[in-house]
Design a protein around this motif. Structure first.
Motif, PDB file in Angstrom:
ATOM      1  N   SER A 174      33.293   0.191 -28.104  1.00 35.99           N
ATOM      2  CA  SER A 174      34.623   0.942 -28.548  1.00 35.99           C
ATOM      3  C   SER A 174      35.184   1.717 -27.642  1.00 35.99           C
ATOM      4  N   GLU A 175      34.271   2.576 -27.112  1.00 37.25           N
ATOM      5  CA  GLU A 175      34.729   3.961 -26.125  1.00 37.25           C
ATOM      6  C   GLU A 175      35.376   3.141 -25.018  1.00 37.25           C
ATOM      7  N   VAL A 176      34.769   2.093 -24.273  1.00 41.13           N
ATOM      8  CA  VAL A 176      35.644   1.744 -23.095  1.00 41.13           C
ATOM      9  C   VAL A 176      36.795   0.746 -23.451  1.00 41.13           C
ATOM     10  N   ALA A 177      36.583  -0.072 -24.546  1.00 34.90           N
ATOM     11  CA  ALA A 177      37.596  -1.028 -24.962  1.00 34.90           C
ATOM     12  C   ALA A 177      38.630  -0.255 -25.537  1.00 34.90           C
ATOM     13  N   GLY A 178      38.391   0.626 -26.236  1.00 34.60           N
ATOM     14  CA  GLY A 178      39.469   1.236 -27.208  1.00 34.60           C
ATOM     15  C   GLY A 178      40.337   2.585 -26.513  1.00 34.60           C
ATOM     16  N   LEU A 179      39.393   3.223 -25.634  1.00 32.40           N
ATOM     17  CA  LEU A 179      39.742   4.550 -25.807  1.00 32.40           C
ATOM     18  C   LEU A 179      40.007   4.850 -23.818  1.00 32.40           C
ATOM     19  N   GLN A 180      38.817   4.837 -23.334  1.00 29.45           N
ATOM     20  CA  GLN A 180      38.977   4.783 -22.008  1.00 29.45           C
ATOM     21  C   GLN A 180      39.246   3.901 -20.955  1.00 29.45           C
ATOM     22  N   HIS A 181      39.259   2.825 -21.552  1.00 24.92           N
ATOM     23  CA  HIS A 181      39.881   1.556 -20.797  1.00 24.92           C
ATOM     24  C   HIS A 181      39.303   1.516 -19.445  1.00 24.92           C
ATOM     25  N   ARG A 182      37.907   2.280 -19.120  1.00 26.50           N
ATOM     26  CA  ARG A 182      37.238   1.868 -17.793  1.00 26.50           C
ATOM     27  C   ARG A 182      35.786   2.462 -18.107  1.00 26.50           C
ATOM     28  N   LEU A 183      35.211   2.107 -17.132  1.00 25.66           N
ATOM     29  CA  LEU A 183      33.745   2.910 -17.524  1.00 25.66           C
ATOM     30  C   LEU A 183      33.578   3.994 -16.350  1.00 25.66           C
ATOM     31  N   GLN A 184      33.270   5.311 -16.918  1.00 22.66           N
ATOM     32  CA  GLN A 184      33.247   6.230 -15.915  1.00 22.66           C
ATOM     33  C   GLN A 184      31.773   7.211 -16.246  1.00 22.66           C
ATOM     34  N   HIS A 185      31.909   8.333 -15.394  1.00 25.21           N
ATOM     35  CA  HIS A 185      30.876   9.092 -15.500  1.00 25.21           C
ATOM     36  C   HIS A 185      30.858   9.849 -16.691  1.00 25.21           C
ATOM     37  N   GLY A 186      29.659   9.936 -17.671  1.00 23.58           N
ATOM     38  CA  GLY A 186      29.954  10.885 -18.714  1.00 23.58           C
ATOM     39  C   GLY A 186      30.763  10.379 -19.856  1.00 23.58           C
ATOM     40  N   ILE A 187      30.589   9.127 -20.037  1.00 24.92           N
ATOM     41  CA  ILE A 187      31.630   8.250 -21.032  1.00 24.92           C
ATOM     42  C   ILE A 187      31.080   9.077 -22.595  1.00 24.92           C
ATOM     43  N   SER A 188      29.744   9.343 -22.920  1.00 21.77           N
ATOM     44  CA  SER A 188      29.572   9.950 -24.008  1.00 21.77           C
ATOM     45  C   SER A 188      28.994  11.398 -24.045  1.00 21.77           C
ATOM     46  N   PRO A 189      29.536  12.409 -24.291  1.00 20.21           N
ATOM     47  CA  PRO A 189      29.225  13.608 -24.517  1.00 20.21           C
ATOM     48  C   PRO A 189      28.080  14.024 -25.450  1.00 20.21           C
ATOM     49  N   GLY A 190      27.247  13.042 -25.346  1.00 21.24           N
ATOM     50  CA  GLY A 190      26.205  13.452 -26.385  1.00 21.24           C
ATOM     51  C   GLY A 190      26.494  12.867 -27.858  1.00 21.24           C
ATOM     52  N   TYR A 191      27.177  11.806 -28.165  1.00 21.77           N
ATOM     53  CA  TYR A 191      27.465  11.310 -29.334  1.00 21.77           C
ATOM     54  C   TYR A 191      25.883  10.814 -30.003  1.00 21.77           C
ATOM     55  N   GLY A 192      25.118  10.264 -28.782  1.00 23.04           N
ATOM     56  CA  GLY A 192      23.837   9.555 -29.301  1.00 23.04           C
ATOM     57  C   GLY A 192      22.814  10.702 -29.772  1.00 23.04           C
ATOM     58  N   TYR A 193      23.029  11.852 -29.362  1.00 23.84           N
ATOM     59  CA  TYR A 193      22.189  12.944 -30.113  1.00 23.84           C
ATOM     60  C   TYR A 193      22.622  13.368 -31.191  1.00 23.84           C
ATOM     61  N   THR A 194      23.977  13.505 -31.512  1.00 24.13           N
ATOM     62  CA  THR A 194      24.723  13.911 -32.514  1.00 24.13           C
ATOM     63  C   THR A 194      24.094  12.963 -33.783  1.00 24.13           C
ATOM     64  N   ALA A 195      24.192  11.664 -33.457  1.00 30.47           N
ATOM     65  CA  ALA A 195      24.051  10.586 -34.391  1.00 30.47           C
ATOM     66  C   ALA A 195      22.648  10.731 -35.033  1.00 30.47           C
ATOM     67  N   ILE A 196      21.666  11.620 -34.269  1.00 29.39           N
ATOM     68  CA  ILE A 196      20.130  11.716 -34.824  1.00 29.39           C
ATOM     69  C   ILE A 196      20.428  12.798 -36.075  1.00 29.39           C
ATOM     70  N   ILE A 197      21.273  13.731 -35.763  1.00 31.53           N
ATOM     71  CA  ILE A 197      21.539  14.616 -36.714  1.00 31.53           C
ATOM     72  C   ILE A 197      22.156  13.936 -38.080  1.00 31.53           C
ATOM     73  N   ILE A 198      23.393  13.255 -37.490  1.00 30.10           N
ATOM     74  CA  ILE A 198      23.909  12.430 -38.673  1.00 30.10           C
ATOM     75  C   ILE A 198      23.233  11.479 -39.476  1.00 30.10           C
ATOM     76  N   ALA A 199      22.181  10.675 -38.892  1.00 31.66           N
ATOM     77  CA  ALA A 199      21.557  10.192 -39.916  1.00 31.66           C
ATOM     78  C   ALA A 199      20.645  10.872 -40.609  1.00 31.66           C
ATOM     79  N   TRP A 200      20.249  11.735 -40.295  1.00 26.89           N
ATOM     80  CA  TRP A 200      19.266  12.678 -40.934  1.00 26.89           C
ATOM     81  C   TRP A 200      19.781  13.342 -42.064  1.00 26.89           C
ATOM     82  N   LEU A 201      21.281  13.746 -41.955  1.00 28.80           N
ATOM     83  CA  LEU A 201      21.960  14.265 -43.064  1.00 28.80           C
ATOM     84  C   LEU A 201      22.524  13.216 -43.776  1.00 28.80           C
ATOM     85  N   ALA A 202      22.702  12.118 -43.521  1.00 27.01           N
ATOM     86  CA  ALA A 202      23.211  10.970 -44.233  1.00 27.01           C
ATOM     87  C   ALA A 202      22.228  10.494 -45.049  1.00 27.01           C
ATOM     88  N   LYS A 203      20.915  10.913 -45.041  1.00 27.99           N
ATOM     89  CA  LYS A 203      19.634  10.392 -45.686  1.00 27.99           C
ATOM     90  C   LYS A 203      19.671   8.922 -45.801  1.00 27.99           C
TER      91      LYS A 203
END
Ligand SMILES: Nc1ncnc2c1ncn2[C@@H]1O[C@H](COP(=O)(O)OP(=O)(O)OP(=O)(O)O)[C@@H](O)[C@H]1O
Ligand SMILES: [Mg+2]
Lengths: 356, 505
Positions: free
Chosen positions: A262-291
């Protein structure tokens, strides 16, 4: 007088919904002092955050743009949590998903838009899934701890992407920046309202609904919950826990991988260095809070989106250092986690220690 | 003697459940006071309130006339109230001695260890226990582990000892031993609160009995003013004990044959040692034996929790020793230790969900990949009614049910599978008399429908009443079969000690 904590047997519904709100209020209150100390009127700043992130079509769209990858990654992580499997590797799985989708976009030469979307989606799904599947296999076969494996594989994934964008996949006309050539229009998701909001967001909502049905209504979801609750009982009942571990980690990684698509096809339209600024880590907190609930993931991701967008605007408007934005986000998380404690435990003031 | 402990008008509610409504009773110094009540009556909850694990909503506890408010088990310990929990709080890899030291308030240092050792030794000798201070805990039987828990409390000079269903995990021999120790403690002026569902034990050792019913204390009776019938009728009230009748099974068809089966345990010793058994269609085959002679291993290997190192399990003429088919053919029910995380249930899931754990893919509960929630609910309502399972609000986790009620959930689930063979390992331990009778009825009814049961129990009365044949085990081997209508307790006793052979096959 003595303070005691007591585990609540069943936490009340009202409390579960009100506690996060109260805790956000407290966090805003405390962060207010930080703002005052840097010479900013907190009320004005908060107003600014709300206006910037929600007050206009543009602001809202930016918030949803940030929310999108968080939902995917959060769903992936929370799925594994349901089975007491700790997938710390959503970040790497996002990168692998992005890598797979970009490979298809750049080199497959598919001409049809829908075919292209399907192929990119499939590639991201597979790449993310297999990346996590490695940890699943090791865990199921040799009981290798999945926390370590998924975490370490993040670094490998990020370096893979770097290798490609600095090396073989680098755009020759890109002035040596670490990025690939732009995708053609066939390889782009639709955008709306003249903003950056793309159909990836709706895909994320759809994903959440599917995952909700999957967990609450299907026999597989049931199996996952039984294994998460008591693996021994599951085995006794004839469930194949090893296969389930692999399957769940695969699916968990695959959903995180979709974030990369979704990031490359919807937003950035290319692959590049640092495509995710840590979404994957924030996701851990989200999953935790979301029970671990799929609907909860959507709500928490949206809150995080507001924080991200609002934080950016603080930086721009008042020249607050980026460290301040992190501190602000940290405070809110801290109080959210604390509220979690109060939902699960009751704190009582009891008269007297022993003999009253 | 004045009351040492008074409990007055205690109320404790959990969301959607009134566990204790209005409970009052008292304990005097030097008495054994039994709490009796159906599964879910509130006995364990009351003891948790008394030891400070739960805080009562209302009511008070007085010790020597002084009101106390416990906020943790540590508080109650310091007032001399100690509880032997059903899941023991022991460190398996440490020695008995170390485990006892760990429980003391001021952990002894290097220099006075000897002194403590002597004190513990003295306790062991005094009560004539058979306990080696230096052996690691994991090597000990459950009975021996219970001694450790008891010694821990005695080392702390507890005046009131609480034992919540201590005999549910003990062999009759170990239970007798426990009772003689309890009598000695009573003589020393200590008070004991004892919980059990076994009427014979209650009659044997209680000075007073308090009956709990649905969260109320309805009567306290002195020794001499109660007998088994009176207690039972007070406890169950107007509820009826199910009636059933044992019909003799005549079939000679063999549905399960075990040939030369050997199973090793974690310590590498043989739990089963070339064990043979023949099970006929529709019969209830009782297994008698002193606990620890391989009964548990037999149940575990049949239900697939352990694998055989040698030998075969034959279903009719098919070898199912290592096959998955075993799961469909054989179902198992077992006593649930108070440690709720044991096999058998998913503690965080609801009763409804636990009841379909083995059959969730059946057409009855699912369409294609989707679960049929309505059917699942209907099934649960039916089972809850049939087995009189006392549950909390719909959807609340099984973990919060009382010990006996969790067990009923498992029994209901396993029996609904309509298995060809049922392995029942101490199925009525921990069940109140009404529920135990109901389980007997279900097993007997199953036999009439052609289900074969291997009933492992240690209560000879239970075995004699229910079985078509009884097989006796000794040291992991089959000693022989006896006909329950044609034998004596003495004969079975001799066979259980390996001194007499029975008839073959
Ligand atoms: N932590 C809890 N949360 C919710 N309900 C509970 C909790 N603990 C006990 N209950 C409920 O309180 C009631 C009394 O349970 P309790 O364990 O005291 O029964 P019991 O008399 O010990 O029964 P048993 O003979 O089966 O052990 C039950 O209905 C049980 O479901
Ligand atoms: Mg109990």
């Amino acid at each position: 007088m003595k303070l005691i904590t007591e585990r609540r047997e069943i936490s009340s519904r009202l409390l579960r919904f009100s506690a996060p709100i109260v805790s956000i209020a407290i966090a805003l209150f405390v962060a207010g002092f930080l703002l005052l100390a840097s010479g900013v009127n907190p009320l004005e700043a908060y107003r600014e955050i709300i206006i910037e992130s929600l007050g206009s079509i543009y602001g809202l769209s930016e918030t949803l743009v940030k929310t999108t990858p968080l939902i995917f990654a959060g769903l992936g992580v929370s799925l594994a949590f349901r089975m007491q499997i700790w997938n710390i590797g959503a970040e790497g799985q996002i990168y692998m998903g992005a890598l797979g989708a970009s490979g298809v976009a750049l080199f497959s030469g598919i001409g049809n838009h829908w075919l292209m979307m399907g192929a990119m989606f499939g590639a991201a799904f597979l790449c993310g899934g297999l990346w996590a599947g490695v940890a699943g296999f090791l865990r199921a076969r040799w009981k290798v701890n999945e926390v370590i494996v998924t975490l370490l594989m993040n670094y490998i994934a990020i370096l893979w992407v770097d290798y490609l964008v600095y090396g073989p996949w680098k755009d020759p006309k890109g002035f040596n920046f670490p990025l690939t050539a732009q995708f053609s229009d066939t390889a782009r998701l639709a955008e709306y309202f003249n903003t950056r909001l793309h159909s990836g967001f709706f895909l994320a909502i759809f994903c959440a609904l599917v995952l909700y049905l999957f967990m609450e209504r299907t026999v597989w979801g049931y199996e996952i919950k039984v294994i998460g609750s008591n693996p021994k009982a599951a085995q006794y009942a004839g469930m194949h826990t090893g296969a389930a571990i692999f399957f769940v980690l695969f699916l968990s990684g695959a959903i995180a991988g979709i974030a990369g698509f979704s990031e490359v096809a919807g937003l950035q339209h290319r692959l590049q260095h640092g495509i995710s600024p840590g979404y994957g880590y924030t996701a851990i907190i989200i999953a935790w809070l979301a029970k671990r609930s799929a609907i909860g993931v959507v709500i928490v991701s949206f809150l995080m989106g507001i924080l991200l967008v609002g934080g950016d605007s603080l930086q721009l408007l008042w020249q607050l250092p980026v460290a301040f934005v992190y501190a602000f986000q940290g405070l809110i998380l801290f109080f959210l986690l604390a509220s979690d404690f109060f939902i699960q435990y009751r704190v009582k003031l009891v008269k007297g220690g022993r003999h009253a | 003697m004045p009351d040492f402990l008074q409990i007055e008008h205690i109320r404790k509610t959990f969301p959607g459940v009134i566990a204790l409504d209005d409970v009052s009773f008292s304990v005097t110094g030097g008495e054994i006071h039994t709490l009796l009540g159906e599964n879910g009556a509130g006995k364990s909850t009351l003891m948790n309130v008394l030891t400070g694990l739960y805080h009562p909503d209302r009511g008070e506890i007085r010790i020597d006339g002084q009101k106390v408010g416990f906020t943790s088990p540590r508080d109650s310990l310091s007032c001399g109230i100690g509880m032997v929990h059903q899941h023991f709080m022991l460190v398996p890899a440490h020695s008995v001695f170390e485990n006892i030291l760990l429980a003391l308030d001021n952990v002894p240092n290097l220099f006075n260890r000897k002194e403590y050792r002597a004190r513990i030794k003295q306790l062991i000798d005094q009560f004539g226990l058979d306990l080696d201070l230096d052996s690691p805990v994991w090597k000990l039987s459950i009975g021996a582990q219970q001694w450790i828990e008891l010694i821990k409390l005695l080392m702390r000079d507890c005046r009131l000892l609480i034992l919540d269903e201590p005999t549910a995990v003990l062999t009759p021999q170990e239970a007798d031993r426990l009772f003689s120790v309890l009598q000695q403690l009573k003589q020393q002026g200590k008070s004991i609160i004892f919980i059990s569902h076994k009427m014979r034990e209650v009659m044997q050792i209680s000075d007073r009995v308090t009956i709990l019913k649905k969260g109320h204390s309805i009567a306290t009776l002195e020794r001499g003013s109660f007998d088994e019938n009176r207690l039972a009728s007070l406890m169950i009230g107007t509820d009826q004990i199910p009636e059933w009748q044992k019909n003799l099974q005549m079939s000679e068809e063999i549905v399960l044959e075990i040939q030369g089966l050997s199973v090793r345990n974690d310590r590498g010793l043989s739990d089963l040692d070339s064990f043979d058994l023949k099970l006929k269609k529709g019969e209830i085959l009782g297994i008698a034996g002193v606990a620890g002679n391989g009964q548990k291993a037999l149940a575990e290997v049949l239900t697939g929790l352990k694998s055989a190192s040698q030998g075969r399990i034959m279903a009719k003429d098919k070898d199912i020793t290592h096959s998955d088919a075993k799961k469909a053919y054989i179902a198992g029910i077992a006593h649930i230790p108070e440690d709720r995380k044991s096999i058998g249930i998913a503690p965080d899931m609801s009763v409804d969900e636990n009841l379909i754990m083995k059959s969730f893919r059946n057409g009855a509960f699912s369409h294609w990949i989707f679960q049929d929630k309505k059917a699942i609910r209907r099934n649960a309502a039916e089972k809850i009614d049939q087995f009189a399972i006392k549950t909390g609000p719909d959807g609340s986790p099984v973990r919060y049910l009382s010990g006996g009620n969790i067990q009923k959930v498992i029994i209901a689930r396993e029996l609904s599978e309509k298995p060809a063979v049922l392995v029942a390992l101490y199925p009525t331990r921990g069940l109140d008399i009404g529920s135990a009778e109901y389980v007997h009825k279900v097993i007997a009814d199953g036999a009439d429908r052609g289900m074969s049961t291997i009933l492992i129990a240690e209560d000879l009365d239970e075995l004699l009443k229910l079985s078509d044949r009884i097989a006796v085990m000794f040291r992991g081997q089959l000693v022989g079969y006896v006909d329950p209508r044609n034998t004596t307790r003495e004969e079975i006793g001799l066979m259980m000690s390996g001194e007499k052979q029975g008839v073959a096959g």
